[in-house]
Design a protein around this motif. Structure first.
Motif, short mmCIF file in Angstrom:
data_model
loop_
_atom_site.label_atom_id
_atom_site.label_comp_id
_atom_site.label_asym_id
_atom_site.label_seq_id
_atom_site.Cartn_x
_atom_site.Cartn_y
_atom_site.Cartn_z
N ASN A 352 0.87 -1.20 0.00
CA ASN A 352 0.00 0.00 0.00
C ASN A 352 0.90 1.24 0.00
O ASN A 352 1.75 1.39 0.88
CB ASN A 352 -0.90 0.03 1.23
N LEU A 353 0.69 2.11 -0.99
CA LEU A 353 1.50 3.31 -1.14
C LEU A 353 0.63 4.55 -0.93
O LEU A 353 -0.49 4.62 -1.45
CB LEU A 353 2.14 3.38 -2.53
N ARG A 354 1.16 5.48 -0.21
CA ARG A 354 0.45 6.74 0.03
C ARG A 354 1.43 7.90 -0.12
O ARG A 354 2.52 7.88 0.44
CB ARG A 354 -0.16 6.76 1.43
N ASP A 355 1.02 8.88 -0.90
CA ASP A 355 1.85 10.07 -1.10
C ASP A 355 1.72 10.96 0.14
O ASP A 355 0.67 11.55 0.40
CB ASP A 355 1.38 10.82 -2.35
N ILE A 356 2.81 11.08 0.89
CA ILE A 356 2.79 11.91 2.11
C ILE A 356 3.77 13.09 1.98
O ILE A 356 4.25 13.61 2.99
CB ILE A 356 3.16 11.05 3.34
N THR A 357 4.00 13.49 0.73
CA THR A 357 4.98 14.56 0.50
C THR A 357 4.59 15.84 1.24
O THR A 357 5.42 16.46 1.93
CB THR A 357 5.11 14.84 -1.00
N LEU A 358 3.33 16.24 1.07
CA LEU A 358 2.90 17.48 1.71
C LEU A 358 2.98 17.38 3.23
O LEU A 358 3.39 18.34 3.91
CB LEU A 358 1.48 17.83 1.27
N ARG A 359 2.58 16.23 3.77
CA ARG A 359 2.64 16.07 5.21
C ARG A 359 4.07 16.10 5.73
O ARG A 359 4.37 16.78 6.72
CB ARG A 359 1.97 14.75 5.61
N LYS A 360 4.96 15.40 5.03
CA LYS A 360 6.35 15.37 5.47
C LYS A 360 6.98 16.76 5.36
O LYS A 360 7.74 17.19 6.23
CB LYS A 360 7.15 14.38 4.63
N ARG A 361 6.63 17.44 4.26
CA ARG A 361 7.17 18.79 4.11
C ARG A 361 6.69 19.70 5.24
O ARG A 361 7.45 20.48 5.80
CB ARG A 361 6.75 19.37 2.76
N ALA A 362 5.40 19.59 5.54
CA ALA A 362 4.83 20.43 6.59
C ALA A 362 5.46 20.10 7.94
O ALA A 362 5.80 21.01 8.73
CB ALA A 362 3.32 20.26 6.65
N GLU A 363 5.61 18.80 8.23
CA GLU A 363 6.22 18.40 9.50
C GLU A 363 7.66 18.89 9.59
O GLU A 363 8.08 19.42 10.62
CB GLU A 363 6.16 16.88 9.66
N THR A 364 8.40 18.66 8.50
CA THR A 364 9.81 19.07 8.50
C THR A 364 9.94 20.57 8.61
O THR A 364 10.79 21.10 9.34
CB THR A 364 10.49 18.56 7.22
N GLU A 365 9.09 21.28 7.85
CA GLU A 365 9.14 22.74 7.89
C GLU A 365 8.81 23.26 9.30
O GLU A 365 9.47 24.15 9.82
CB GLU A 365 8.18 23.33 6.87
N ALA A 390 19.21 26.27 6.81
CA ALA A 390 19.67 25.58 5.61
C ALA A 390 19.45 24.07 5.73
O ALA A 390 18.96 23.42 4.78
CB ALA A 390 21.15 25.89 5.36
N LEU A 391 19.80 23.49 6.86
CA LEU A 391 19.62 22.04 7.05
C LEU A 391 18.14 21.68 7.02
O LEU A 391 17.75 20.64 6.47
CB LEU A 391 20.25 21.61 8.37
N GLY A 392 17.30 22.51 7.63
CA GLY A 392 15.87 22.25 7.59
C GLY A 392 15.32 22.30 6.17
O GLY A 392 14.45 21.51 5.80
N ALA A 393 15.81 23.24 5.36
CA ALA A 393 15.36 23.33 3.97
C ALA A 393 15.79 22.10 3.18
O ALA A 393 15.04 21.60 2.32
CB ALA A 393 15.91 24.59 3.33
#
Length: 787
Positions: A352-365, A390-393
């Motif tokens: 099962n694959l789920r695109d979590i790009t936005l969530r990961k970006r939001a969490e990381t940001e 810079a590291l966070g970006a």
């Protein structure tokens, strides 16, 4: 049901901020409290002042009547003293403030009506000096009361109107020309004071309203955070529940939003759900492909290790992976691998694959921003804060390498942080900026324009750029300028990618957000450093200025006005000849010295109001050419006396100027006065007005006087700053003209610069922004603030 509860809580948060009218009682209470604190010494002040006046002035009434009048005033203020205590001891609700205001205004009416007893008790028709002193006391009372009780209209009226009405009535009742003129002049003066009080009241109300709204916003944000956290927990519970029931809803896989892949024992895809199209591939195209194709070698080893450790049992493992360069971009996926090798109907794996790009970006940001804010709060150096950004970006944008640059005082680009770029990157970027500072890239960066380049390795950028980018493995650049709160570029944030990648909507928003966070960090650190350096000198200067103003401003005005007035009468010999020419010279000296000292006091009060932020700019459309001509005419007597030549050069088409005419006249008189003062007999003063290529208006005042040393140019723009030079000191002055001029120009959004060469003269240049110009031609485009 859980979702419904979250929505209902969100609606409550949105409705928590009531209308602006609901804050009016609280604002009114704050304003009233400010007045009560300002008048806390009133019960002592007025009895003492009236006693001093009763003992000093020559009474026009019996002594017993004066004593009764004073005792009544004492009784009124004793009652007011206990009234103050009741107010300060009480806990007052905002909705009850109007009653207190009415009661206070009534007491002020009563106090001021009895205070007017000075007129019948001490007005002597044969003593103009005493009468004039009484009038001046009342006028000063009105001015001070209007400035200390401007917050509430009924109180402003109660502390000023009775006195002003008494002054006007008394002046008119004398039927003497001087008093009639004074009484008539008091009317517009009082209206002007009421206008100033209205503006100050409006500013104070807006400030309090903003503070209360900010408090409401902070409270609502806290509530919203709690609602969001509850929603997150509920979402996690729902997700766990969904995973527990996954086997039971397998039949619904065709309608699932997640991508479902079924592979054989070698990870070859045998089935792909329609949701695969969301990842950019058609399901049919996935059939027969190895599901590990999209992963890096490191990720592939990780997945194979998880699968092999599961054996043949029915186990599921969930992990998050970065899939680089997929469909032109890098995405995050959450993959759940279920081992069904032991199932005779499958004999493979279900993924099962789920695109979590936005969530990961939001969490990381969010995590990165929290770390940066925490670093700022704990006082970490700016370089460490920029490195965290810079590291966070880089974590938020997998595959990217980040760099943060700062602009120094000469507009050179200095690398502040580049944690994962090559060691020689800092020296290379320094050389690159020297070559491009005046070129297209440098001009675009300094104008706060975002720059995106996706072919850095192409030779069209020159061998210096392309060769280094090939060596560093960089193909794309996203360059976002960092802009301060006043709109100036103070640095830039850059992301470098190994492949040709263009930012999408989310990336553009992210770049803007990270640049804004950089701006906050830079400005805070710079402000802290500037504040630290300025604190000691500011404290010393403030104490000296406060003492100077306290001793010079108010106490000198009344005697100076008397000196100027009586010297004017003596100079004009209104009551007969003085008897000798030398006395006339002396009266001229007295009059001129008094005028000079009064101008000095006015300058001191102006610079004090400017520094306190209480100098109000009243903008209107003015003819700037007329202002210049008027100023030249005002200086004509001085320039003729010194045989100086003044020239004025105007453009063929001169627009109107949106500005404060009084302030512009003061600016021009200060500049022309300085130019004439420090220019010798027979010198030249040249005024020139021009519109530059950006549409800004520039004015230069150039003289061929004694000039200013280069190391003193900044000092003369500071209050009371003067050139410690024999040639300059012989001309006198307080050192306030140029600081007032510079402040008034900056209050109009302009710039003021001095250029000078010792012994060859000085050029003062004023630049006003183009959006203040009003062109007569209706077809012309008029600039607007911020354009």
């Amino acid at each position: 049901m859980a979702l419904g509860n979250v929505q209902e809580q969100t609606k409550q948060v949105l409705a928590a901020d009531g209308p602006a009218d609901s804050r009016d009682p609280a604002i009114r209470l704050e304003l009233f409290s400010a007045i009560m604190h300002s008048y806390r010494a009133l019960p002592v002040f007025f009895p003492v002042v009236t006693a001093a006046l009763a003992l000093t002035l020559e009474p026009a009434a019996p002594a017993w009547l004066v004593t009764v009048w004073w005792l009544v005033i004492v009784a009124i203020h004793v009652e007011y003293h206990f009234y103050q205590h009741r107010y300060f001891d009480a806990v007052i609700e905002p909705e009850h403030v109007n009653g207190w205001i009415r009661a206070t205004a009534t007491r002020y009416w009563l106090m001021n009506i009895f205070w007017l007893g000075l007129f019948p008790l001490f007005w002597n028709s044969g003593s103009d000096i005493q009468n004039f002193a009484i009038l001046m006391i009342f006028i000063v009372h009105v001015v001070m009361a209007a400035q200390t009780a401007f917050q509430i209209t009924p109180i402003t009226i109660s502390v000023t109107l009775p006195i002003m009405a008494g002054v006007i009535g008394m002046c008119i009742s004398t039927f003497e020309t001087t008093y009639l003129a004074l009484g008539i002049a008091c009317t517009p003066t009082y209206l002007y004071l009421l206008r100033l009080a209205q503006q100050q009241r409006k500013a104070a109300t807006e400030t309090l309203d903003l503070r209360l709204r900010n408090a409401d916003l902070i409270r609502d944000l806290g509530h919203a955070r709690d609602v969001s956290e509850a929603a997150r927990r509920q979402a996690e519970e729902a997700n766990d529940q969904l995973k527990r029931r996954e086997h039971h809803f397998r039949a619904l896989v065709e309608n699932a939003f997640d991508v479902v892949l079924v592979t054989d024992e070698n990870a070859i895809v045998q089935y792909a759900s329609p949701a695969a199209a969301k990842l950019g591939l058609e399901p049919d195209a996935l059939i027969g492909m190895n599901s590990l194709t999209f992963l890096t070698d490191e990720q592939r080893k990780e997945v194979l290790g998880i699968a092999s450790s599961s054996g043949n049992g029915l186990t599921s493992s969930t992990y998050e992976l970065v899939v680089p360069n997929y469909n032109g971009s890098t995405i995050w996926i959450e993959a759940t691998l279920t081992n069904l090798l032991g199932d005779e109907n499958v004999r493979g794996y279900v993924i099962n694959l789920r695109d979590i790009t936005l969530r990961k970006r939001a969490e990381t940001e969010q995590r990165s921003q929290f770390q940066v804010l925490q670093a700022l709060a704990t006082g970490e150096p700016l370089t460490e804060v920029m490195a965290r950004l810079a590291l966070g970006a880089e974590e938020t944008n997998p595959g990217a390498r980040a760099a943060v640059f700062l602009l120094d005082g000469t507009k050179d680009l200095v690398t502040s942080a580049a944690p994962n770029l090559p060691d020689d990157f800092e020296s290379w970027i320094g050389e690159f900026w020297k070559r491009q500072k005046e070129g297209f890239f440098g001009q675009a960066a300094l104008s706060a324009s975002r720059i995106v380049v996706t072919n850095l390795q192409d030779r069209e950028h020159g061998d210096f750029v392309s060769s280094y980018m090939r060596k560093a493995g960089i193909q794309s650049l996203w360059f976002q300028p960092i802009v301060s709160h006043n709109g100036s570029v103070i640095g830039s944030f850059a992301l470098y990618f190994p492949t040709a990648v263009e930012p999408g909507a989310w990336e553009n928003d992210y770049l803007a957000g990270i640049a804004h966070l950089c701006s906050i960090a830079i400005e805070r650190r710079r402000s802290e450093e500037n504040l630290r350096r300025a604190t000691e000198s500011a404290e010393l200067a403030n104490r000296a200025k406060t003492k100077f103003l306290a001793n010079m401003s108010h106490e000198l005005r009344t005697p100076l006005n008397a000196i100027i007035g009586f010297s004017e009468i003596m100079r004009q010999q209104m009551f007969g000849p003085l008897g000798t020419e030398r006395y006339i010279e002396y009266t001229n000296d007295i009059h001129d010295s008094g005028r000079h000292l009064l101008n000095v006091i006015d300058d001191i009060l102006d610079i004090s109001k400017i520094e306190a932020g209480r100098y109000a700019i009243e903008e209107e459309e003015i003819d700037f050419a007329d202002v210049l001509r008027w100023s030249i005419e005002m200086m004509r007597a001085r320039t003729i006396e010194k045989q100086q030549t003044i020239t004025l050069a105007l453009p063929d088409e001169m627009p109107l100027l949106r500005a404060d005419q009084r302030a512009m006249r003061q600016v021009m008189l200060n500049l022309l006065s300085n130019a004439s003062k420090f220019t010798p007999v027979g010198g030249r003063i040249n005024l020139a007005v021009a519109i530059d290529g950006q549409g800004d208006l520039g004015l230069s005042v150039k003289d061929n006087g004694i000039g200013i040393p280069a190391d003193k140019l900044q000092e003369v723009l500071e209050p009371f700053g003067q050139v410690d030079d024999t040639n300059a000191r012989q001309h006198g002055g307080t050192g306030l003209g140029l600081p007032i001029t510079k402040s008034l120009i900056e209050m109009h959004g302009g710039d003021f610069v001095l250029h000078s060469e010792l012994g060859h003269g000085t050029t003062a240049t004023m630049t006003l922004p183009g959006w203040r110009l009003v062109w007569q031609d209706t077809t012309a485009m008029t600039a607007t603030p911020g354009a």
